[in-house]
Design a protein around this motif. Structure first.
Motif, PDB file in Angstrom:
ATOM      1  N   SER A   2       0.833  -1.126  -0.019  1.00  0.00           N
ATOM      2  CA  SER A   2      -0.063   0.079  -0.012  1.00  0.00           C
ATOM      3  C   SER A   2       0.864   1.129  -0.120  1.00  0.00           C
ATOM      4  O   SER A   2       0.355   2.466  -0.631  1.00  0.00           O
ATOM      5  CB  SER A   2      -0.944   0.014   1.261  1.00  0.00           C
ATOM      6  N   ASP A   3       2.070   1.174   0.668  1.00  0.00           N
ATOM      7  CA  ASP A   3       2.750   2.395   0.775  1.00  0.00           C
ATOM      8  C   ASP A   3       3.592   2.656  -0.878  1.00  0.00           C
ATOM      9  O   ASP A   3       3.470   3.855  -1.364  1.00  0.00           O
ATOM     10  CB  ASP A   3       4.247   1.959   1.642  1.00  0.00           C
ATOM     11  N   LYS A  48       0.692   4.442  -2.638  1.00  0.00           N
ATOM     12  CA  LYS A  48       0.600   5.811  -2.348  1.00  0.00           C
ATOM     13  C   LYS A  48       1.510   6.518  -2.796  1.00  0.00           C
ATOM     14  O   LYS A  48       1.417   7.740  -3.093  1.00  0.00           O
ATOM     15  CB  LYS A  48       0.413   5.786  -0.614  1.00  0.00           C
ATOM     16  N   TYR A  67       1.105   7.750  -6.495  1.00  0.00           N
ATOM     17  CA  TYR A  67       0.125   8.753  -6.669  1.00  0.00           C
ATOM     18  C   TYR A  67       0.430   9.953  -6.334  1.00  0.00           C
ATOM     19  O   TYR A  67       0.286  10.951  -6.875  1.00  0.00           O
ATOM     20  CB  TYR A  67      -1.201   8.208  -6.198  1.00  0.00           C
ATOM     21  N   ASN A 127      -5.991  -0.175 -14.030  1.00  0.00           N
ATOM     22  CA  ASN A 127      -5.400  -1.170 -13.147  1.00  0.00           C
ATOM     23  C   ASN A 127      -5.268  -2.473 -13.723  1.00  0.00           C
ATOM     24  O   ASN A 127      -6.277  -3.307 -13.684  1.00  0.00           O
ATOM     25  CB  ASN A 127      -6.282  -1.209 -11.917  1.00  0.00           C
ATOM     26  N   ARG A 169      -5.548  -9.203  -2.158  1.00  0.00           N
ATOM     27  CA  ARG A 169      -4.921  -7.724  -2.156  1.00  0.00           C
ATOM     28  C   ARG A 169      -4.353  -7.537  -3.879  1.00  0.00           C
ATOM     29  O   ARG A 169      -4.762  -6.579  -4.163  1.00  0.00           O
ATOM     30  CB  ARG A 169      -3.689  -7.490  -1.419  1.00  0.00           C
ATOM     31  N   GLY A 176      -7.762  -5.916  -3.624  1.00  0.00           N
ATOM     32  CA  GLY A 176      -7.640  -4.600  -2.709  1.00  0.00           C
ATOM     33  C   GLY A 176      -6.858  -3.424  -3.398  1.00  0.00           C
ATOM     34  O   GLY A 176      -7.166  -2.316  -2.804  1.00  0.00           O
ATOM     35  N   TYR A 177      -6.077  -3.720  -4.079  1.00  0.00           N
ATOM     36  CA  TYR A 177      -4.976  -2.629  -4.427  1.00  0.00           C
ATOM     37  C   TYR A 177      -6.085  -1.458  -5.583  1.00  0.00           C
ATOM     38  O   TYR A 177      -5.692  -0.442  -5.684  1.00  0.00           O
ATOM     39  CB  TYR A 177      -3.739  -2.906  -5.213  1.00  0.00           C
ATOM     40  N   GLN A 224      -7.551   0.938  -3.463  1.00  0.00           N
ATOM     41  CA  GLN A 224      -6.903   1.874  -3.167  1.00  0.00           C
ATOM     42  C   GLN A 224      -6.478   2.942  -4.168  1.00  0.00           C
ATOM     43  O   GLN A 224      -6.428   3.977  -4.093  1.00  0.00           O
ATOM     44  CB  GLN A 224      -5.417   1.272  -2.443  1.00  0.00           C
ATOM     45  N   SER A 225      -6.089   2.260  -5.366  1.00  0.00           N
ATOM     46  CA  SER A 225      -5.883   2.923  -6.517  1.00  0.00           C
ATOM     47  C   SER A 225      -6.845   3.997  -7.076  1.00  0.00           C
ATOM     48  O   SER A 225      -6.489   5.105  -7.223  1.00  0.00           O
ATOM     49  CB  SER A 225      -5.496   2.183  -7.717  1.00  0.00           C
ATOM     50  N   ARG A 263      -9.265   4.908  -5.210  1.00  0.00           N
ATOM     51  CA  ARG A 263      -9.455   6.273  -4.043  1.00  0.00           C
ATOM     52  C   ARG A 263      -8.511   7.137  -4.095  1.00  0.00           C
ATOM     53  O   ARG A 263      -8.950   8.434  -3.898  1.00  0.00           O
ATOM     54  CB  ARG A 263      -9.455   5.613  -2.580  1.00  0.00           C
ATOM     55  N   LEU A 264      -7.293   6.905  -4.398  1.00  0.00           N
ATOM     56  CA  LEU A 264      -6.356   7.793  -4.700  1.00  0.00           C
ATOM     57  C   LEU A 264      -6.223   8.641  -5.970  1.00  0.00           C
ATOM     58  O   LEU A 264      -5.853   9.740  -5.933  1.00  0.00           O
ATOM     59  CB  LEU A 264      -4.804   7.169  -4.362  1.00  0.00           C
TER      60      LEU A 264
END
Length: 295
Positions: free
Chosen positions: A71-72, A75, A78, A93, A116, A120-121, A124-125, A127-128
């Protein structure tokens, strides 16, 4: 005329898993249409090769070596996209993957990794990405494209958790298409079946992969022609062309949909053109004797 209607020139795309294989084909297809590129991939050598090819096309390219399992990494990617580009229009994605294993023998750690890497990613992708897409105001909008797999739509034994994670993308796609509709952010999905790639080969059990390596190419080609109504697998370029379509204004009224880029296997749903017997879910008559010669 099509280039003008596509309206891709000068836009920016972020591709996660876009450094090699299927992802690189999509990256380069967008770059050829005048899109500047940000790409994340864990394969540093492939990433560098793709970056060089994008820049040779005259487009800007930010290449970040990272893994969607982290996740880091996602993050940081982005954050850097936000500082290097003044806009973001397209998100693809691509990343995903699995190793074939029985459900009852897989561990919780393996299950968590499958979820993930394949679902999962993606959460996150997206959302960012949305704040970067909207940085220029709600009116411009954008296009989010997720790669899934035909295994999300059938009972893929020995790929159970992977198939479940990929299937979760389907309802995420529908829900976000509705939720983001007034934001003019479209969310769509591309679903391949078997496509020639290192990732697909690496997913198989070692003994099955070894058997495929030892099988003559003409036999593999004949098997694909039997399984795929079109007679041959979709290529990485076929998938990339679909990305270009979904990223462009040619599809500006299309959101919440899934496009199967599979030569018809999803339509067939198990109807196979058996040698000597024609189309049927299971081999019958002469097909049985051809496939299982009497001893």
């Amino acid at each position: 005329m099509l280039d003008e209607k596509a309206n891709l020139g000068g836009k920016v795309a972020a591709l996660l898993g876009g450094g090699g294989g299927l992802g690189a084909a999509a990256t380069l297809a967008l770059a050829r249409m005048g899109v500047d590129i940000a790409v994340l991939d864990k394969d540093g050598a492939a990433l560098e090769e793709t970056r060089a090819q994008v820049e040779a096309l005259g487009r800007r390219c930010y290449a970040f070596e990272g893994d969607v399992l982290s996740s880091d990494d996602v993050k940081t990617f982005y954050e850097n996209v936000g500082t290097r580009f003044d806009r973001l229009d397209i998100v693809v994605n691509v990343a995903g993957g699995v190793r074939q294993r029985d459900f009852l023998t897989s561990t919780e750690e393996q299950d968590a990794e499958d979820i993930r890497r394949n679902f999962g990613y993606v959460i996150q992708s997206i959302r960012l990405a949305v704040p970067l897409i909207e940085r220029g105001g709600h009116g411009r909008g954008g296009s989010i494209i997720n790669y899934t797999t035909i295994e999300a739509y059938r009972g893929a034994a020995s790929f159970s958790v992977y198939a479940g994670a990929k299937a979760a993308n389907a309802n995420l796609r529908r829900a976000l298409a509705v939720e983001f509709g007034r934001r003019r952010i479209r969310v769509n999905e591309i679903t391949p079946d078997t496509t020639p790639s290192a990732g697909n080969a690496n997913a198989l059990l070692p003994e099955l992969a070894a058997t495929m390596i030892d099988t003559p190419m003409e036999t593999l080609t004949a098997a694909m022609a039997m399984y795929i109504p079109r007679g041959e697998s979709a290529s990485a370029e076929d998938l990339a062309d679909t990305v270009v379509f979904l990223a462009s204004d040619l599809s500006r009224a299309i959101t919440g949909v899934n496009i199967h880029v599979d030569g018809g296997t999803s339509a067939a749903m198990g109807f196979i053109n058996w040698p000597g017997g024609g189309y049927c879910p299971a081999p019958l008559g002469e097909s049985l004797s051809l496939l299982f010669p009497p001893k």
